[in-house]
Design a protein around this motif. Structure first.
Motif, PDB file in Angstrom:
ATOM      1  N   ALA A 106      50.290   4.641  23.597  1.00 50.35           N
ATOM      2  CA  ALA A 106      50.290   3.278  23.072  1.00 50.35           C
ATOM      3  C   ALA A 106      50.675   3.326  21.597  1.00 50.35           C
ATOM      4  CB  ALA A 106      48.917   2.640  23.211  1.00 50.35           C
ATOM      5  N   VAL A 107      50.888   2.147  21.032  1.00 53.12           N
ATOM      6  CA  VAL A 107      50.951   2.024  19.581  1.00 53.12           C
ATOM      7  C   VAL A 107      49.532   1.777  19.104  1.00 53.12           C
ATOM      8  CG1 VAL A 107      51.840   0.720  17.627  1.00 53.12           C
ATOM      9  CG2 VAL A 107      53.298   1.112  19.627  1.00 53.12           C
ATOM     10  N   TYR A 108      49.088   2.583  18.172  1.00 47.60           N
ATOM     11  CA  TYR A 108      47.731   2.486  17.652  1.00 47.60           C
ATOM     12  C   TYR A 108      47.758   1.771  16.304  1.00 47.60           C
ATOM     13  CZ  TYR A 108      45.835   5.442  21.296  1.00 47.60           C
ATOM     14  OH  TYR A 108      45.413   5.928  22.516  1.00 47.60           O
ATOM     15  N   TYR A 109      46.863   0.788  16.170  1.00 48.79           N
ATOM     16  CA  TYR A 109      46.787  -0.016  14.971  1.00 48.79           C
ATOM     17  C   TYR A 109      45.426   0.143  14.301  1.00 48.79           C
ATOM     18  CZ  TYR A 109      50.849  -2.531  16.800  1.00 48.79           C
ATOM     19  OH  TYR A 109      52.093  -2.872  17.280  1.00 48.79           O
ATOM     20  N   CYS A 110      45.457   0.245  13.002  1.00 46.82           N
ATOM     21  CA  CYS A 110      44.258   0.216  12.188  1.00 46.82           C
ATOM     22  C   CYS A 110      44.017  -1.224  11.757  1.00 46.82           C
ATOM     23  CB  CYS A 110      44.458   1.125  10.976  1.00 46.82           C
ATOM     24  SG  CYS A 110      43.128   1.104   9.787  1.00 46.82           S
ATOM     25  N   ALA A 111      42.747  -1.627  11.681  1.00 48.32           N
ATOM     26  CA  ALA A 111      42.428  -2.997  11.313  1.00 48.32           C
ATOM     27  C   ALA A 111      41.172  -3.039  10.464  1.00 48.32           C
ATOM     28  CB  ALA A 111      42.235  -3.845  12.568  1.00 48.32           C
ATOM     29  N   ALA A 112      41.072  -4.080   9.642  1.00 48.30           N
ATOM     30  CA  ALA A 112      39.902  -4.265   8.786  1.00 48.30           C
ATOM     31  C   ALA A 112      39.286  -5.631   9.034  1.00 48.30           C
ATOM     32  CB  ALA A 112      40.284  -4.133   7.317  1.00 48.30           C
ATOM     33  N   THR A 160      51.165   3.024  14.663  1.00 46.31           N
ATOM     34  CA  THR A 160      51.744   4.353  14.806  1.00 46.31           C
ATOM     35  C   THR A 160      51.780   4.713  16.291  1.00 46.31           C
ATOM     36  OG1 THR A 160      51.621   6.662  14.051  1.00 46.31           O
ATOM     37  CG2 THR A 160      49.528   5.557  14.459  1.00 46.31           C
ATOM     38  N   GLN A 161      52.901   5.247  16.733  1.00 49.86           N
ATOM     39  CA  GLN A 161      53.094   5.523  18.161  1.00 49.86           C
ATOM     40  C   GLN A 161      52.415   6.830  18.542  1.00 49.86           C
ATOM     41  OE1 GLN A 161      54.907   3.693  20.669  1.00 49.86           O
ATOM     42  NE2 GLN A 161      53.891   5.201  21.997  1.00 49.86           N
ATOM     43  N   VAL A 162      51.664   6.770  19.626  1.00 48.18           N
ATOM     44  CA  VAL A 162      51.083   7.964  20.245  1.00 48.18           C
ATOM     45  C   VAL A 162      51.626   8.051  21.660  1.00 48.18           C
ATOM     46  CG1 VAL A 162      48.967   9.033  21.098  1.00 48.18           C
ATOM     47  CG2 VAL A 162      48.986   7.936  18.856  1.00 48.18           C
ATOM     48  N   GLN A 183      47.964  -0.788  21.801  1.00 49.71           N
ATOM     49  CA  GLN A 183      48.697  -1.773  22.582  1.00 49.71           C
ATOM     50  C   GLN A 183      49.887  -1.116  23.260  1.00 49.71           C
ATOM     51  OE1 GLN A 183      50.185  -5.132  20.304  1.00 49.71           O
ATOM     52  NE2 GLN A 183      49.975  -6.479  22.085  1.00 49.71           N
ATOM     53  N   VAL A 184      50.068  -1.454  24.527  1.00 50.27           N
ATOM     54  CA  VAL A 184      51.247  -1.052  25.276  1.00 50.27           C
ATOM     55  C   VAL A 184      52.054  -2.300  25.579  1.00 50.27           C
ATOM     56  CG1 VAL A 184      50.124   0.981  26.251  1.00 50.27           C
ATOM     57  CG2 VAL A 184      50.050  -1.183  27.493  1.00 50.27           C
ATOM     58  N   PRO A 185      53.343  -2.166  25.792  1.00 51.21           N
ATOM     59  CA  PRO A 185      54.194  -3.345  26.042  1.00 51.21           C
ATOM     60  C   PRO A 185      53.685  -4.171  27.208  1.00 51.21           C
ATOM     61  CG  PRO A 185      55.548  -1.439  25.592  1.00 51.21           C
ATOM     62  CD  PRO A 185      54.142  -0.932  25.695  1.00 51.21           C
ATOM     63  N   GLY A 186      53.621  -5.478  27.006  1.00 54.51           N
ATOM     64  CA  GLY A 186      53.227  -6.375  28.069  1.00 54.51           C
ATOM     65  C   GLY A 186      51.727  -6.566  28.221  1.00 54.51           C
TER      66      GLY A 186
END
Length: 123
Positions: A91-97, A117-119, A39-42
């Motif tokens: 982006a900020v990378y998110y792990c999901a289950a 976590t930010q990349v 996800q990126v802002p906006g």
């Protein structure tokens, strides 16, 4: 409950690589699949990749051929190897289950999320 903790983000230059990790704990036996979103802002959270507990992998077209999702069942950990990074991957990378099958590319399909976590990829 399932707890997810990501690690491995950072700053790289264009063409570089990073490997993200997501360690799962809790009721991990109940998980159907794990995925990565960014996800990126906006903007809305965007599907990146998914791996089922049976080993089936799925990728967004934008990362196919560059990113690889894998898992280590013994460690309850999922990885995202990211190669040939470019600034659009920032982006900020998110792990999901996800606890069940369904529309894997929708964030709403996933019931548990890590903190992100930010990349950042510089040009």
């Amino acid at each position: 409950q399932v707890q997810l903790v990501e690690s491995g983000g950072g700053l790289v230059t264009t063409g570089g690589s990073l490997r993200l990790s997501c360690a799962a704990s809790g009721r991990t036996f109940s998980m159907y699949a794990m995925g990565w979103f960014r996800q990126v802002p906006g903007k809305e959270r965007e599907f990146v990749a998914r791996i089922t507990w049976g080993g089936t992998t799925t990728y967004a077209d934008s990362v196919k051929g560059r990113f690889t999702i894998s898992r280590d069942n013994a460690k309850n950990t999922v990885y995202l190897q990211m190669n040939s990074l470019n600034p659009e991957d920032t982006a900020v990378y998110y792990c999901a289950a996800a606890l069940s099958s369904g529309l894997y590319y929708l964030a709403g399909q996933y019931g548990y999320w890590g903190q992100g976590t930010q990349v950042t990829v510089s040009s």
